[in-house]
Design an enzyme around this catalytic site. Sequence first.
Site, short mmCIF file in Angstrom:
data_model
loop_
_atom_site.label_atom_id
_atom_site.label_comp_id
_atom_site.label_asym_id
_atom_site.label_seq_id
_atom_site.Cartn_x
_atom_site.Cartn_y
_atom_site.Cartn_z
N SER A 79 0.76 -0.85 0.12
CA SER A 79 0.05 -0.77 0.04
C SER A 79 0.76 0.98 0.04
O SER A 79 1.88 1.08 0.59
CB SER A 79 -0.94 0.11 1.46
OG SER A 79 -1.87 -1.72 1.52
C1 LIG Z 1 -3.51 -3.86 -0.72
S1 LIG Z 1 -3.02 -5.32 -0.43
C2 LIG Z 1 -1.85 -5.81 1.28
C3 LIG Z 1 -1.28 -4.39 1.47
C4 LIG Z 1 -0.38 -4.74 2.70
N1 LIG Z 1 -1.49 -4.97 3.87
C5 LIG Z 1 0.63 -4.03 3.06
O1 LIG Z 1 1.72 -4.15 3.82
O2 LIG Z 1 1.15 -2.75 1.94
C6 LIG Z 1 -4.67 -5.84 -0.08
C7 LIG Z 1 -4.75 -7.25 -0.14
O3 LIG Z 1 -5.99 -8.28 0.61
C8 LIG Z 1 -5.85 -9.46 0.18
N2 LIG Z 1 -7.18 -9.60 0.35
C9 LIG Z 1 -8.42 -9.65 0.11
N3 LIG Z 1 -9.55 -10.05 0.07
C10 LIG Z 1 -9.39 -11.19 1.17
C11 LIG Z 1 -9.91 -11.67 1.90
N4 LIG Z 1 -11.21 -12.15 1.71
N5 LIG Z 1 -9.05 -12.26 2.87
C12 LIG Z 1 -7.75 -12.16 3.20
N6 LIG Z 1 -7.33 -11.18 2.05
C13 LIG Z 1 -7.54 -10.07 1.53
C14 LIG Z 1 -5.60 -9.81 -1.04
O4 LIG Z 1 -5.14 -11.01 -1.09
C15 LIG Z 1 -4.18 -8.21 -0.96
O5 LIG Z 1 -3.48 -9.09 -1.16
#
Ligand SMILES: C[S@@+](CC[C@H](N)C(=O)[O-])C[C@H]1O[C@@H](n2cnc3c(N)ncnc32)[C@H](O)[C@@H]1O
Length: 417
Positions: A79
Amino acid sequence: MSVDTASRADRAEELRNALVDTIIADHEAKGLTMPAEVERAMRTVPREVFTPGVPLEKAYENTAVITNRHGDEATSSVSAPYLIAEMLGQASDALGGLEGRDVLEIGSGGYNASLLAEIVGPAGSVTTIDIDPEVTDRATACLKKAGYNDVTVVCADAEHPVEPSRRFDLVIVTAGAWDIPPAWREQLAGNGVLVVPLRTFGMTRSWALRRSEDHLVSHSHRQCGFVSVQGEGAHQMRYVDIADGVHLRLDEGQQTAPDVLADILTQPRQEAWAGVSLPPRTVLADLDLWLATRLTCEAGEFVILTAQEAAVESGIVAPSWRFGAPATLDEGTFSYRSALRWTDRKFDLGAYAHGPEAAAAAGRMVEHMRAWLDAGSPSPALQILPARTPTGDLPDGTVLDKRHSRIVLTFPTASSR
Ligand SMILES: C[S@@+](CC[C@H](N)C(=O)[O-])C[C@H]1O[C@@H](n2cnc3c(N)ncnc32)[C@H](O)[C@@H]1O
């Protein structure tokens, strides 16, 4: 350590500090203060470890780094640093500090989890969960490389509890949600805080929400954008083309008649202006949610207008923000909040409309803008209650029904607080 490795580490530190200085200045311009614990963590964690294969300079740009795609759609990213800082700040403010806290992060990547591990320290804990095994594998490897061995990484759909009886002081979601599954609230300790990018009326804000028994009450909100939640809680938005490079963004379940829209923008444009001068630092994202709540109470349908840069440059549309301007569609008349007008050293608010009732529709939208300014430019507040809550038990406000929750949006004014 070789000379090359040492000079790369020095350069990374220099870039990191410059990035944090930029984010602090950006916070100040928005009237925000970065908590000291967040600043310290951001000056410590090496972001480049979590963006492998990306040049050092890029790892320290103030933008998201896309790490996974399915087709055209980004499904995972590291992010944007300013957004992470704002959300950690929301959490820290709502909980009165994060040291020693137990935290669940939904959506992994490793970078945010490392910042959290720095902040909570040895007396706290960090668990991070992601639905995508590729993401959890990469996060596990990167966390190890950066030395954050105490972070627990879980691969599962966060729609369900990570461990049934476990409670956290903070649940921080880093994917765009449409609803709040019961597990997110139930995993919170008594006064725990959920920070979540939540879509209401097609617009996403990061909300810090405090648990109060079976409901959640907002503490703060920030404008943001995120990749969408996948798995059981996924809710897709749909785009309808209304001209070359111009689209309406529709939330799940919304319908519009494409035949009404086909040539709507070729019809003459009417405009209306509020005749106001905006005070400095007016947060117009709050106005957009105000418009959504007011316009959904009227006839017609509330939608979001988006446009590509070329469409704005060519003058087909002039939205307030090309990534999402509030708009309505009412029996063949289309109106939207226009870009600000700068005249006589004043920023004025306006609306553009096309169709048979264009002048009246633009005028109505502008009336709602004036009403928001007259009310003192209030910010929205949210309460989130279980879907089973009877209507008679809901607080006053605009109600949005989702699958698991009833969301009530209000605009407390100085006199109503
Ligand atoms: C923007 S990224 C996370 C960025 C991260 N927190 C960082 O440190 O930069 C969003 C993540 O949410 C995960 N995601 C989406 N839906 C999800 C769900 N239902 N359960 C768990 N993870 C999920 C995606 O696979 C993706 O890797």
